[in-house]
Scaffold this active site. Structure first.
Site, PDB file in Angstrom:
ATOM      1  N   ASP A  26     -10.403  -0.880  -6.234  1.00  0.00           N
ATOM      2  CA  ASP A  26     -11.279  -0.958  -5.062  1.00  0.00           C
ATOM      3  C   ASP A  26     -11.781   0.436  -4.732  1.00  0.00           C
ATOM      4  O   ASP A  26     -11.266   1.440  -5.221  1.00  0.00           O
ATOM      5  CB  ASP A  26     -10.595  -1.637  -3.872  1.00  0.00           C
ATOM      6  CG  ASP A  26      -9.561  -0.767  -3.158  1.00  0.00           C
ATOM      7  OD1 ASP A  26      -9.472   0.443  -3.415  1.00  0.00           O
ATOM      8  OD2 ASP A  26      -8.827  -1.316  -2.325  1.00  0.00           O
ATOM      9  N   GLY A  27     -12.846   0.484  -3.934  1.00  0.00           N
ATOM     10  CA  GLY A  27     -13.423   1.759  -3.520  1.00  0.00           C
ATOM     11  C   GLY A  27     -14.805   1.992  -4.079  1.00  0.00           C
ATOM     12  O   GLY A  27     -14.959   2.303  -5.250  1.00  0.00           O
ATOM     13  N   GLY A  28     -15.825   1.817  -3.248  1.00  0.00           N
ATOM     14  CA  GLY A  28     -17.191   2.140  -3.633  1.00  0.00           C
ATOM     15  C   GLY A  28     -17.971   1.038  -4.298  1.00  0.00           C
ATOM     16  O   GLY A  28     -19.144   1.236  -4.638  1.00  0.00           O
ATOM     17  N   THR A  84       0.856  -1.191   0.000  1.00  0.00           N
ATOM     18  CA  THR A  84       0.000   0.000   0.000  1.00  0.00           C
ATOM     19  C   THR A  84       0.890   1.238   0.000  1.00  0.00           C
ATOM     20  O   THR A  84       1.720   1.412   0.896  1.00  0.00           O
ATOM     21  CB  THR A  84      -0.918  -0.004   1.226  1.00  0.00           C
ATOM     22  OG1 THR A  84      -1.827  -1.106   1.128  1.00  0.00           O
ATOM     23  CG2 THR A  84      -1.722   1.285   1.304  1.00  0.00           C
ATOM     24  N   HIS A 128      -7.939   4.228  -1.045  1.00  0.00           N
ATOM     25  CA  HIS A 128      -8.033   3.702   0.322  1.00  0.00           C
ATOM     26  C   HIS A 128      -9.468   3.785   0.842  1.00  0.00           C
ATOM     27  O   HIS A 128      -9.710   3.982   2.036  1.00  0.00           O
ATOM     28  CB  HIS A 128      -7.099   4.482   1.259  1.00  0.00           C
ATOM     29  CG  HIS A 128      -6.401   3.640   2.279  1.00  0.00           C
ATOM     30  ND1 HIS A 128      -5.083   3.239   2.165  1.00  0.00           N
ATOM     31  CD2 HIS A 128      -6.825   3.126   3.450  1.00  0.00           C
ATOM     32  CE1 HIS A 128      -4.737   2.528   3.217  1.00  0.00           C
ATOM     33  NE2 HIS A 128      -5.784   2.436   4.022  1.00  0.00           N
ATOM     34  N   ARG A 141      -9.026  11.054  10.176  1.00  0.00           N
ATOM     35  CA  ARG A 141     -10.324  10.389  10.289  1.00  0.00           C
ATOM     36  C   ARG A 141     -11.041  10.930  11.524  1.00  0.00           C
ATOM     37  O   ARG A 141     -10.786  10.507  12.657  1.00  0.00           O
ATOM     38  CB  ARG A 141     -10.128   8.875  10.342  1.00  0.00           C
ATOM     39  CG  ARG A 141      -9.370   8.371   9.107  1.00  0.00           C
ATOM     40  CD  ARG A 141      -9.020   6.906   9.181  1.00  0.00           C
ATOM     41  NE  ARG A 141      -8.135   6.547   8.071  1.00  0.00           N
ATOM     42  CZ  ARG A 141      -7.526   5.365   7.936  1.00  0.00           C
ATOM     43  NH1 ARG A 141      -7.730   4.418   8.854  1.00  0.00           N
ATOM     44  NH2 ARG A 141      -6.741   5.126   6.908  1.00  0.00           N
ATOM     45  N   ARG A 165     -20.382  -1.766  -4.642  1.00  0.00           N
ATOM     46  CA  ARG A 165     -21.480  -2.265  -3.808  1.00  0.00           C
ATOM     47  C   ARG A 165     -22.420  -3.200  -4.557  1.00  0.00           C
ATOM     48  O   ARG A 165     -23.257  -3.843  -3.925  1.00  0.00           O
ATOM     49  CB  ARG A 165     -22.304  -1.088  -3.256  1.00  0.00           C
ATOM     50  CG  ARG A 165     -21.511  -0.131  -2.367  1.00  0.00           C
ATOM     51  CD  ARG A 165     -21.108  -0.769  -1.061  1.00  0.00           C
ATOM     52  NE  ARG A 165     -20.381   0.155  -0.203  1.00  0.00           N
ATOM     53  CZ  ARG A 165     -19.062   0.289  -0.169  1.00  0.00           C
ATOM     54  NH1 ARG A 165     -18.301  -0.456  -0.980  1.00  0.00           N
ATOM     55  NH2 ARG A 165     -18.477   1.133   0.661  1.00  0.00           N
ATOM     56  N   ARG A 212     -10.306   6.916   2.806  1.00  0.00           N
ATOM     57  CA  ARG A 212      -9.798   7.010   4.172  1.00  0.00           C
ATOM     58  C   ARG A 212      -8.452   7.727   4.264  1.00  0.00           C
ATOM     59  O   ARG A 212      -7.898   7.855   5.352  1.00  0.00           O
ATOM     60  CB  ARG A 212      -9.672   5.601   4.770  1.00  0.00           C
ATOM     61  CG  ARG A 212     -11.018   4.928   4.975  1.00  0.00           C
ATOM     62  CD  ARG A 212     -10.881   3.418   5.157  1.00  0.00           C
ATOM     63  NE  ARG A 212     -10.298   3.020   6.424  1.00  0.00           N
ATOM     64  CZ  ARG A 212     -10.965   2.932   7.579  1.00  0.00           C
ATOM     65  NH1 ARG A 212     -12.248   3.255   7.622  1.00  0.00           N
ATOM     66  NH2 ARG A 212     -10.363   2.529   8.669  1.00  0.00           N
TER      67      ARG A 212
END
Length: 359
Positions: free
Chosen positions: A283-285, A151, A252, A160, A287, A255
């Site tokens: 990746d990310g979102g 990463t 991320h 955060r 659904r 994040r």
């Protein structure tokens, strides 16, 4: 369970409020967290008709491994926050799908490998103690992991606010068992108005790492090296020049840098820069199976889901994870049929329209 939101709705009351915020939240004003999802919702599909879709095939290959689905599990820390069996349950639930295990897994690399029926990759952050990274790479290779995922978008932890307001610290009973307790001590220390996760990262993450350091990590193992957190064509091109074996387009999950480009928006330029020289994941979102279809159309070889896997794990352990991945794959297959694209190879750039950046 008919959609990912069903898992989310059931998971939330099962988890302590501060744990929910840690899993669900993003950085800053959560602009990127929201943008990841919003762009998927605004994408439009271009279906083809009069195509034989009696059989739609979701199988493919990634870094030499056969997969029945292009949907995998993204690396997220401390699965025992969601379920007592932690990553072992996630590995069982993956049932042949790719599972990227976090450096901060709460079960041992070896126990996770013993439970897995599909390929495992190990995700790493670059720690100041390089000997620890070398040992993790060796253990992963010995246990049968198929790749290392570095990463690269987290030299420090994003701001955060939910975690800061909660003074979030990881329950001492839920440990990152693959690392020495001394390395992880700060992650368990509660302080009002502060995130123990951020404090720990500030103490242990190496902020001096550059492209030149990748050669050192590659020299520690024979495993393929994947970079996670690439959002620009420039970095994608440099990654390939430095010999990486795959790229994960990711912010991320919203994040890290708030206001960063949505992963889906970045995907086409990364794919264009790579020009077929290595696989690109996203990746990310994600659904829905429709989201998977959109990412594949824009050039992704596979997608990874993070929060939904934890929701499913919290709801029903290994069976929850299995149900989620089966559902997403079924939604993908259904979308393929209605869009007239019965094979993954048929899902091309002409299948999707993205809204203009100015919209």
């Amino acid at each position: 369970m008919l959609c990912t939101d069903d898992y989310r709705a059931l998971a939330r009351p099962r988890l302590p409020a501060d744990v929910w915020d840690y899993l669900d939240g993003g950085s800053g004003a959560e602009l990127t967290l929201d943008a990841n999802r919003r762009l998927f919702d605004r994408a439009e599909l271009r279906p083809r008709v009069l195509v034989d879709v009696s059989v739609c095939d979701t199988a493919g290959k990634l870094l030499g491994d056969a997969l029945t689905t292009p949907v995998g599990v993204a690396p997220t820390a401390y699965h025992r926050l969601a379920h007592r069996d932690g990553e072992v349950a996630t590995a069982r639930g993956a049932r042949g799908a790719l599972f990227v295990v976090s450096i901060f897994a709460s079960r041992s690399l070896e126990d996770i490998a013993a439970a897995a029926t599909g390929p495992l990759w190990l995700q790493l952050y670059w720690l100041r103690r390089r000997a620890v990274l070398a040992e993790l790479a060796r253990r992963a290779q010995d246990a049968g992991y198929r790749a290392l995922v570095l990463t690269v978008d987290a030299p420090r932890i994003g701001q955060r606010l939910r975690d800061q307001r909660n003074g979030f610290a990881v329950d001492p009973a839920v440990r990152a068992v693959n690392l020495d307790d001394a390395i992880m001590a700060a992650s368990h220390e509660h302080r009002e108005g502060a995130s123990a996760i951020a404090t720990h990262a500030a103490q242990t993450f190496d902020q001096t790492v550059t492209w030149a350091d990748l050669a050192w990590l590659r020299g520690r193992t024979e495993l393929p090296l994947v970079l996670k957190g690439v959002l620009t064509a420039e970095d994608a091109d440099r990654a390939v020049e430095h010999g990486v074996d795959a790229i994960v387009v990711s912010n991320h999950g919203g994040r890290q840098l708030d206001g960063a480009v949505p992963a889906l928006r970045a995907l086409p330029e990364v794919v264009a820069a790579v020009a077929g020289r290595c696989p690109v994941l996203l990746d990310g979102g994600v659904r829905h199976g429709r989201d998977v279809f959109i990412a594949l159309a824009l050039g992704a070889s596979a997608v990874l889901v993070g929060r939904p896997a934890l929701w499913a794990l919290a709801v029903d352990g290994a069976d929850g994870v299995a149900g989620l991945l089966t559902m997403l794959t079924g939604e993908l297959e259904h979308t393929m049929a209605l869009a007239g694209r019965p094979r993954l190879a048929d899902i091309g750039r002409d299948a999707v329209l993205l809204p203009d950046r100015r919209d």
